[in-house]
Design an enzyme around this catalytic site. Structure first.
Site, PDB file in Angstrom:
ATOM      1  N   ASP A  32       0.873  -1.165   0.000  1.00  0.00           N
ATOM      2  CA  ASP A  32       0.000   0.000   0.000  1.00  0.00           C
ATOM      3  C   ASP A  32       0.917   1.224   0.000  1.00  0.00           C
ATOM      4  OD1 ASP A  32      -2.410   1.619   0.478  1.00  0.00           O
ATOM      5  OD2 ASP A  32      -1.546   1.924   2.466  1.00  0.00           O
ATOM      6  N   ASP A 233      -1.213  -0.755   6.316  1.00  0.00           N
ATOM      7  CA  ASP A 233      -1.282  -0.228   7.685  1.00  0.00           C
ATOM      8  C   ASP A 233      -2.671   0.256   8.091  1.00  0.00           C
ATOM      9  OD1 ASP A 233      -1.251   2.114   5.990  1.00  0.00           O
ATOM     10  OD2 ASP A 233      -0.801   3.276   7.795  1.00  0.00           O
ATOM     11  N   ASP A 237      -6.936  -1.457   4.447  1.00  0.00           N
ATOM     12  CA  ASP A 237      -6.021  -2.497   3.973  1.00  0.00           C
ATOM     13  C   ASP A 237      -6.368  -3.862   4.565  1.00  0.00           C
ATOM     14  OD1 ASP A 237      -4.498  -0.616   2.564  1.00  0.00           O
ATOM     15  OD2 ASP A 237      -3.287  -0.155   4.319  1.00  0.00           O
TER      16      ASP A 237
END
Length: 332
Positions: A32, A233, A237
């Site tokens: 990400d 995080d 996600d």
């Protein structure tokens, strides 16, 4: 036990031996962007007014910060932080609506105010043609643009940029040296995403991915026969972390992301991702080495203990020496 213990020393919390065993099978790893490859603490760069707008720069920022009040999104926090720096007083809003992956909208002072990306403006039928060139220019600079409209007319834009984490490029290079395909997945537009990817040496980029669709991107790779890890995080996600073969959460992130993951990094250094993979490979290598020597040792020792050498050499393995040999086997 030794492998997971060593991981803990390195700030890598591994949920059990099975996870450690699976990590060395990885061939693809997705990161990400915001809060993982970047610090997740963007700062406002520009506040630009439309030539026809009646708002001042401070008033535009007040509108935006009022909409983002209480927001947990890094960009929302950046806008609020900038408003506080300028000592601006926020307005009360009503009919607030959050549109994950797009932006927010509300009624402020009797006006419909929308703050979000270009896609949101297009969906709302707001003309942004005069801003297209500027927005692309900012995107190539690695900046994320937020468009603010008042009563369906663009009042201006606010740009913000995040900082790449220290050691992120080094971590990506190490993973590539380990033979992994490294990818970037983000909700940002393709220009901003590509700029970050180019700086880090990442070839595979999935941009403009809505929060709920990240898990689908992971699923697509798994359907291609890839063994996939996801590093993230945030709350959005978590589904992707759970869908991946191995979910890796950055410890500075949210509790739900850590709960959905198989590995939690208790350090901000992304080199820990490569450390986890190397640790898995070395642990499994040691297990195979031990298995080989255990079989070899027993294949040699048991026939001798059974007296195979006695008819020719008159050699017998006394029980006391057999016990010592077995103990030495465990030590070795």
């Amino acid at each position: 036990m030794v492998g997971t213990g060593k991981g803990a020393e390195l700030g890598i919390l591994i949920k059990g031996g099975e996870t450690l065993e699976q990590v060395c099978k990885l061939d693809t790893i997705l990161f990400d962007k915001t809060g993982t490859l970047t610090e997740g603490k963007p700062e406002v760069n520009d506040v630009i007014l439309d030539s026809q707008s009646e708002l001042s720069a401070d008033r535009l920022l007040t509108y935006a910060a009022s909409l983002e009040r209480g927001s947990e999104h890094p960009l929302g926090k950046a806008v609020i932080s900038e408003a506080k720096k300028r000592g601006l007083k926020l307005d009360e809003i009503t009919e607030f609506e959050a549109l994950p992956g797009f932006g927010v909208c509300a009624v402020l002072n009797g006006q419909e105010v929308i703050l979000g990306n270009l896609k949101l403006m297009e969906e709302k039928g707001i003309n942004t043609s005069q801003w297209t060139g500027r927005l692309e220019e900012f995107a190539h600079q690695g900046k994320t643009s937020m468009v603010l409209s008042v009563d369906r007319r663009v009042a201006g834009i606010i740009t913000a940029s995040d900082f790449i984490r220290p050691h992120a490029k080094e971590a990506v290079e190490r993973l590539q040296e380990l033979g992994l395909r490294v990818g970037l997945i983000t909700g940002d537009n393709r220009h901003t995403a590509q700029t970050i990817a180019d700086k880090l040496g990442i070839q595979t980029v999935s941009s403009e991915v809505l929060p709920g669709d990240k898990a689908d991107e992971v699923a697509k790779l798994k359907e291609q026969g890839r063994f996939v890890a996801m590093v993230g995080d945030g709350i959005n996600d978590a589904p992707a972390l759970a869908r991946a073969d191995i979910g890796i959460a950055v410890g500075s992130g949210t509790d739900i992301a850590m709960e959905a993951s198989d590995i939690t990094l208790m350090t901000h250094d992304l080199n820990a991702v490569a450390d986890a993979i190397e640790l898995s490979k070395k642990t499994m290598g040691k297990i195979r080495q031990n298995l080989f020597w255990a079989f070899f040792y027993n294949c040699m020792g048991i026939p001798i203990a059974a007296g195979i050498l006695y008819p020719v050499f008159g050699v017998l393995l006394k029980p006391v020496y057999a016990a010592l040999a077995m103990a030495f086997s465990s030590v070795s």
